[in-house]
Structure formats: C-alpha cells, structure tokens
Write a protein that holds these residues in place. Structure first.
Motif, PDB file in Angstrom:
ATOM      1  N   LEU A  74       0.831  -1.206   0.000  1.00 34.32           N
ATOM      2  CA  LEU A  74       0.000   0.000   0.000  1.00 34.32           C
ATOM      3  C   LEU A  74       0.866   1.257   0.000  1.00 34.32           C
ATOM      4  O   LEU A  74       0.589   2.218  -0.717  1.00 34.32           O
ATOM      5  N   VAL A  75       1.930   1.241   0.813  1.00 34.18           N
ATOM      6  CA  VAL A  75       2.844   2.389   0.846  1.00 34.18           C
ATOM      7  C   VAL A  75       3.545   2.536  -0.500  1.00 34.18           C
ATOM      8  O   VAL A  75       3.718   3.651  -1.004  1.00 34.18           O
ATOM      9  N   HIS A  80      -1.991   3.764   0.821  1.00 35.64           N
ATOM     10  CA  HIS A  80      -2.173   3.804   2.274  1.00 35.64           C
ATOM     11  C   HIS A  80      -2.807   5.121   2.719  1.00 35.64           C
ATOM     12  O   HIS A  80      -3.372   5.211   3.806  1.00 35.64           O
ATOM     13  N   ARG A  81      -2.714   6.134   1.858  1.00 33.13           N
ATOM     14  CA  ARG A  81      -3.273   7.440   2.214  1.00 33.13           C
ATOM     15  C   ARG A  81      -4.799   7.425   2.310  1.00 33.13           C
ATOM     16  O   ARG A  81      -5.394   8.301   2.939  1.00 33.13           O
ATOM     17  N   ILE A 105       2.658  -1.352  13.178  1.00 38.95           N
ATOM     18  CA  ILE A 105       3.804  -1.633  14.047  1.00 38.95           C
ATOM     19  C   ILE A 105       4.673  -2.713  13.415  1.00 38.95           C
ATOM     20  O   ILE A 105       5.881  -2.550  13.206  1.00 38.95           O
ATOM     21  N   GLY A 106       4.036  -3.854  13.091  1.00 43.63           N
ATOM     22  CA  GLY A 106       4.773  -4.954  12.475  1.00 43.63           C
ATOM     23  C   GLY A 106       5.294  -4.605  11.100  1.00 43.63           C
ATOM     24  O   GLY A 106       6.423  -4.962  10.743  1.00 43.63           O
ATOM     25  N   ALA A 107       4.469  -3.895  10.321  1.00 45.25           N
ATOM     26  CA  ALA A 107       4.882  -3.544   8.955  1.00 45.25           C
ATOM     27  C   ALA A 107       6.114  -2.646   8.960  1.00 45.25           C
ATOM     28  O   ALA A 107       7.074  -2.871   8.218  1.00 45.25           O
ATOM     29  N   ASN A 108       6.098  -1.623   9.800  1.00 50.23           N
ATOM     30  CA  ASN A 108       7.219  -0.677   9.851  1.00 50.23           C
ATOM     31  C   ASN A 108       8.483  -1.306  10.413  1.00 50.23           C
ATOM     32  O   ASN A 108       9.568  -1.204   9.828  1.00 50.23           O
ATOM     33  N   ILE A 143       9.627   5.652   9.761  1.00 52.21           N
ATOM     34  CA  ILE A 143       9.691   6.113   8.361  1.00 52.21           C
ATOM     35  C   ILE A 143      10.287   4.983   7.530  1.00 52.21           C
ATOM     36  O   ILE A 143      11.473   4.665   7.653  1.00 52.21           O
ATOM     37  N   THR A 144       9.466   4.365   6.696  1.00 56.08           N
ATOM     38  CA  THR A 144       9.872   3.122   6.037  1.00 56.08           C
ATOM     39  C   THR A 144      10.294   3.256   4.582  1.00 56.08           C
ATOM     40  O   THR A 144      10.805   2.301   4.005  1.00 56.08           O
TER      41      THR A 144
END
Length: 394
Positions: A74-75, A80-81, A105-108, A143-144
């Motif tokens: 999504l990002v 994701h927006r 949390i897990g994704a980042n 920040i990923t």
C-alpha cells in the motif's frame, strides 16, 4: 511509464534525446496519470479500505494481520493514504483506532528488521550503509520509505520476509487489542501512542510486538536469502583473484537489454544468464580462457568451457542458423584451447543484415545454476577486452 519510455526512446533522434525525450514522456504520461491511474487508484484504495474495515467488523484481529501484510504494498503504491481520513475520524469519535495503526507496528519494524539482516549479510559497503540508515529510520521513527525502496523492493526476497512478519505481528497486535490514541507513524519513539492507561499490560504487548517484528523479519531474511549486489566492476575484477571469473565481450558493439531480443529463449534467459550485444565489428573473440567444447556446423555459435569451469555460449545473430554458415568463418575447432581476447572467428555483418536477420550477439552462461551470482557490468560500448559479466562461485 516504462513502456512509454521504450516507445519514445525508439522514435526520438539521438541528437535530441536529452531534452525532447523527457518532454514527450511527460506529455504522454501526465494525462494518463491524471485521467486514468489517479482515479483508479482512489477507487481501488477506497474499495480496499471498505473491505478491510468490513473484515475487521467480522473477524477482528485477522483484519489487522491482513493490513500488516499488505501495508508495504500500500505504501509502495501510495494507497495507504486512503486510510487517513478514517483513522482521524475514528480517533476523533472514539478516542482510539484499533485496526490500521496497530498493523503498522509490524509492517514498519519488519522493514527495519530486514534492513538489519541485509546490512549483516551483504558484502557491499554502500548497500550496508544504506541498509543501516534505512533500518534506523524504520525502527526509531517509523519512516519506512528508505527501507522499502532502498532494500526490500530492490532485493525482492526481503519484501516477502517483511510481509510475512507484518501478518504475524499484526495478528498478535490484534489479539492483544492494541489501539492508537494519536496518528503518528509507529516506531520506537512513537510507540507511546498505543499505551492504554486503563490496561498496564498494553506496554508489555507493545514491546512483544516490536521485538517480534524485528527478530522474525531478521531471521526470515537470512533464511530466504537475497542476491547480493557487487559494489562495482573493480570489486568483481578483484574477485577474479579469489577464484571467481570475469567474462569479456566476444564482439565489438553496444550492449542492449536482454529482454529486447526477439527470441524468447534468449530474452527470458531460459538457457542461463545472458548479455546481448549489437555488433559493430566483424570479429569474434574468446570471452574467457578455456577449451572450445563445440563449434556449430553453421559456425554461428561457439561453446567454450573456461579453465575454472564456467561454460559460455557465443551465439551470433537471431535465427542466423538458417543462413547455413555463409556469412561465418571459424578459426578454431572443438578441443582447441584459447586465451581470452583471442580471435576465434569472424562474420560478414552486412551480409547478415541484408539477408534480413538481426545480428545481435548473445553471450550465455549455460551453467548459471552452478554459481552463487552472475552480475552484468554497467557498460554500453564494448570491445574485445571489456568485462561484461562477473561470475561468483558458491
């Protein structure tokens, strides 16, 4: 954009490419992006948002796991927006948001974990620095993008490790009932947004999910592995002294994308890792030092096995076997030992073109699976002594 660039590159005169090509690409791509891609992205993203919130209403924690797995994608696409208005509204009305934010949390942190694993395993100093910087950005601040674009998407398998971790960590966060009281990218310094003053165990669950995300993604990346990126041509040339090999160009000319070759066997690299060269000369040179293992009766192709075991096929032209050897001459026979750069044959370039055949010469490592990695050098104009492939032993 890639396909638009390919078409415009073919129709733009060389002397005008620098300024005309970007302008034409923008003129074609911008309306498509504004009229088609943008609205389509909004529709898809909105539909996905509605689906996810529906699943959350039916299955609870599973929706958090699904979003955690999909979040990097999504990002990557910017979709994701579409969750932002819903998150803001939910927090404003209820004081907390318990689906999208916990999944992040897990994704980042998983992207931070895979970046740490890449930094741990890579031999590329620049990639290690990039990975460490990306890991600190993802873990500390949430920040990923540096980890996503600089590591995960670039190396592919770490992306899979991140998505698996995002699913597992998201499921745990959902089962624990974690919810955010504000909207900030989840990371080490922003994890306080998940603390529930009425539930002291929320702090424990936050730590569990964060540690799980980093450790699991780190381990999965090491297990799945990734194809390391050599630092430079000099590094691969140095590797030759350590038992690895360099393959040189067998003809003079210009390197072209292998996927542009109009032959599925070569363009898809079915036989092995390949390089395509559009020849400008008429001599065929030995790309490695070794023994000639085959000379086709039509003399358009030669196979050489290097002294170190690498097997190289030189194939001059596409479908030139139909010319029955007329434009070709061979200076070697099966069993001959040749040195790198030695002339092993020649061809009449004009005759091949006038006969209606593509003279593109393909260099194939036919025993690709025997090696840890085979990397193409970033070269365009090549001659007999130009390195085109670096072969790294397992």
């Amino acid at each position: 954009l890639k396909y638009i660039e390919d078409i415009i590159d073919h129709i733009t005169p060389i002397v005008m490419k620098n300024f005309l090509k970007p302008m034409l690409i923008l003129l074609v791509a911008a309306p498509i992006a504004i009229i088609i891609v943008g609205p389509a992205g909004i529709l898809i993203g909105t539909g996905l948002s509605q689906f996810v919130f529906f699943v959350h209403g039916q299955l609870g924690f599973l929706a958090v796991a699904i979003v955690g797995a999909l979040w990097p994608l999504l990002v990557m696409t910017g979709m994701h927006r579409v969750f932002t208005p819903t998150i803001v509204q939910t927090i404003a009305e209820t004081g907390k948001e318990g689906m999208v934010m916990p999944s992040e949390i897990g994704a980042n942190l998983s992207l931070g974990g895979v970046s740490l694993a890449v930094a741990f395993k890579t031999k590329n100093r620049e990639l290690r620095q990039t990975s460490l910087a990306a890991a600190s950005s993802a873990i500390i601040a949430g920040i990923t993008e540096p980890a996503l674009y600089g590591v995960a998407i670039r190396l592919k398998r770490p992306m899979i490790a991140s998505m698996i971790t995002g699913f597992v960590a998201g499921g745990v966060a959902g089962l624990a009932g974690l919810a955010s009281r504000s909207m900030a990218a989840p990371g080490l310094f922003t994890s306080v947004q998940f603390i529930d003053q009425d539930n002291p165990m929320s702090i424990v669950w936050i730590i569990v999910v964060m540690v799980l995300s980093i450790v699991l993604s780190f381990i999965l990346t090491l297990v799945l592995g990734f194809e390391d990126i050599p630092e430079s041509e000099d590094e691969l040339l140095d590797a030759e002294t350590k038992g690895n090999m360099i393959v040189e160009a067998p003809v003079e000319g210009k390197v072209k994308p292998i996927d542009s070759v109009e032959d599925d066997v070569f363009s898809r690299e079915v036989i092995g890792k390949s390089v395509a060269i559009e020849p400008t000369g008429n001599k065929i040179y030995a790309p490695i030092t070794g023994t000639v293992t085959s000379v086709f009766p039509t003399k358009h192709a030669v196979g050489i096995t290097g002294d170190d075991g690498v097997e190289v096929l030189i194939h001059v032209g596409i479908d030139t076997v139909k010319l029955e050897g007329k434009p070709f001459t061979s200076a070697v026979e099966q069993g001959d030992h040749v040195n790198s750069g030695e002339i092993i044959g020649s061809f009449d370039l004009t005759e091949i073109i006038e006969a209606g055949y593509d003279p593109t010469t393909i260099v194939v490592i036919t025993n690709t699976d025997d090696y840890d990695s085979i990397t193409s050098f970033d070269t365009v104009d090549v001659s007999a002594n130009t390195s085109i492939l670096g072969v790294v032993k397992k």
